[in-house]
Design a protein around this motif. Structure first.
Motif, PDB file in Angstrom:
ATOM      1  N   LYS A  92     -25.121 -10.864 -23.749  1.00  0.00           N
ATOM      2  CA  LYS A  92     -26.245 -11.797 -23.556  1.00  0.00           C
ATOM      3  C   LYS A  92     -26.156 -12.477 -22.197  1.00  0.00           C
ATOM      4  O   LYS A  92     -27.175 -12.703 -21.529  1.00  0.00           O
ATOM      5  CB  LYS A  92     -26.260 -12.840 -24.670  1.00  0.00           C
ATOM      6  N   GLU A 122     -17.929 -10.274 -27.721  1.00  0.00           N
ATOM      7  CA  GLU A 122     -18.505  -9.181 -26.929  1.00  0.00           C
ATOM      8  C   GLU A 122     -20.018  -9.372 -26.783  1.00  0.00           C
ATOM      9  O   GLU A 122     -20.577  -9.205 -25.690  1.00  0.00           O
ATOM     10  CB  GLU A 122     -18.206  -7.843 -27.600  1.00  0.00           C
ATOM     11  N   GLN A 123     -20.671  -9.734 -27.878  1.00  0.00           N
ATOM     12  CA  GLN A 123     -22.113  -9.952 -27.842  1.00  0.00           C
ATOM     13  C   GLN A 123     -22.474 -11.104 -26.916  1.00  0.00           C
ATOM     14  O   GLN A 123     -23.507 -11.080 -26.233  1.00  0.00           O
ATOM     15  CB  GLN A 123     -22.638 -10.211 -29.257  1.00  0.00           C
ATOM     16  N   LYS A 124     -21.612 -12.117 -26.873  1.00  0.00           N
ATOM     17  CA  LYS A 124     -21.830 -13.256 -25.980  1.00  0.00           C
ATOM     18  C   LYS A 124     -21.826 -12.793 -24.525  1.00  0.00           C
ATOM     19  O   LYS A 124     -22.647 -13.250 -23.717  1.00  0.00           O
ATOM     20  CB  LYS A 124     -20.742 -14.306 -26.215  1.00  0.00           C
TER      21      LYS A 124
END
Length: 426
Positions: free
Chosen positions: A58, A53-55
């Motif tokens: 970003k 999810e963080q990828k």
């Protein structure tokens, strides 16, 4: 208008990206490469871990920074599972159930330029969505999604909420799509799904029915995507083995080699049952490859439990192991579990497991030396070598020329490296 799609996550997402490409192309949009500027940028996201999810987040930030005018569409599992996540850069949030509506939703956005959130919740009686795919970017191998959704509810996983319950396509759909891929020149089709081996549990069919239909549809290699260790009984394996175009590579998700950890994960098998499946595969097939996923540092994993997992991986002798540290996922049972493992310990355990996996990988590759295998030549790599994969998905650098790309050659394996073999055509 120019459109590009950036795909994160699994092979199911790759198939669905191609379906969106096909839909958009038919409706007058121009598809451009990932490194080109586009009027519309679609991010097909993954939500299997917090890290994935963080990828995506970003990536959204980067796209907006590099191309301020592009319309950003967020789709995929992250969009479906967390539609209320605050992402001001995103213009359209398109859920998994609304993917086929990409064209009218884009038209709506360009009419009024107001942010759209198009999410539809899954229901228990949802039907399988047949998606049309014309061509894949890859010219030798295509993916065909035959199943969607999952009923397992592993304690660490959000995917049943992002994908709904198990839904299977018809056998007629499999037959039609594989014939179409074969007619377009593809030499190998990979059957994929969110919980692939649960195919048919919703409509009275079996996973064996799907594989049988696929193998009989056309003279192309049939490979399986990632599998849960279910529906892999001895009789099913014997059915697979009847077909010469079935690729004997089994990516059986393990997650842990410790029964206590598996129980907390809410996995539906024991290490003994997993070993039985592995032994059955090796008894039925000549030179199969068994690959897997292993999670380290799951909530409550003790040093003793980790040691058991390492020993199990080494004893099983996997051809390849994908290792990843447990990533806490909000909304799951495991996220609230006690005795969470520190990130530093997860990193240490991943390094220990990686050494074992590297050793079993090298042993497997060495075992291929002297064998003659059918290799599908796919490309010329950056080192100038031609490469492709055997039936059991061993990467082989082949001493050949450009005329072999897209062809299946009989190749004798002569040597092995860290992550590949060398071979010469016969």
């Amino acid at each position: 208008m120019k459109v590009k799609i950036l795909t994160l996550g699994c092979k199911v997402n790759q198939f669905e990206t191609q379906a969106m490409f096909s839909n958009l192309s038919k409706n007058g949009y121009e598809i451009v490469g990932e490194n080109e500027n586009a009027d519309i940028t679609i991010i097909n996201s993954c939500a299997v871990t917090a890290a994935s999810e963080q990828k995506a987040v970003k990536l959204i930030h980067r796209i907006r920074r590099e191309n301020p005018e592009t319309v950003i569409v967020l789709t995929g599992c992250m969009a479906q599972a967390f539609p209320d996540k605050k992402l001001p850069e995103v213009d359209i949030v398109l859920g998994n159930k609304r993917r086929s509506d990409i064209v009218p939703v884009l038209s709506q956005y360009f009419n009024d330029r107001k942010k759209i959130t198009a999410i539809e919740e899954y229901a228990k009686k949802d039907e399988y969505e047949n998606l049309a795919v014309d061509n894949f970017v890859e010219r030798t191998r295509a993916f065909l999604k035959i199943e969607d959704g999952c009923n397992r509810f592993c304690s660490y996983c959000i995917i049943p909420y992002a994908r709904g319950r198990v839904r299977s396509c018809s056998l007629e759909y499999i037959d039609k799509e594989i014939k179409a891929f074969a007619a377009n020149g593809y030499k190998e089709i990979v059957l994929v799904g969110i919980n692939l081996s649960s195919f048919g549990s919703d409509n009275g069919l079996s996973f064996a029915d799907a594989v049988k239909t696929a193998c009989e549809s056309a003279d192309v290699r049939i490979r399986l995507g990632s599998l849960e260790p279910e529906s892999m009984d001895l009789e099913t394996l014997k059915i697979f083995a009847k077909y010469k175009n079935f690729c004997p590579q089994f990516h059986l998700s393990l997650q842990s080699g410790c029964d206590e950890t598996l129980k907390r994960m809410n996995r539906h098998y024991t290490t003994a049952e997993y070993t039985e499946i592995v032994n059955n595969i090796r008894s039925v097939f000549d030179n199969p490859a068994i690959t897997t996923d292993v999670m380290v540092g799951f909530a409550g994993e003790t040093e003793e439990e980790f040691k058991k997992s390492v020993e199990f991986v080494e004893k099983t002798g996997f051809a390849k192991v994908h290792i990843f540290p447990y990533s806490r996922r909000a909304g799951t049972v495991a996220d609230k579990a006690p005795n969470q493992v520190s990130n530093s310990t997860k990193k240490e355990r991943a390094a220990i497991m990686a050494k074992v996996a590297e050793r079993t990988r090298k042993e497997f590759l060495k075992s291929q030396i002297g064998k003659t295998e059918k290799v599908l030549i796919e490309t010329r790599n950056k080192n100038g070598r031609y490469e492709g994969y055997t039936m059991n998905y061993t990467l082989v650098y082949v001493d050949t020329d450009e005329s072999s790309i897209g062809k299946i050659l009989d190749v004798k394996i002569t040597d092995s490296g860290d992550d590949f073999c060398l071979g010469k055509p016969i």
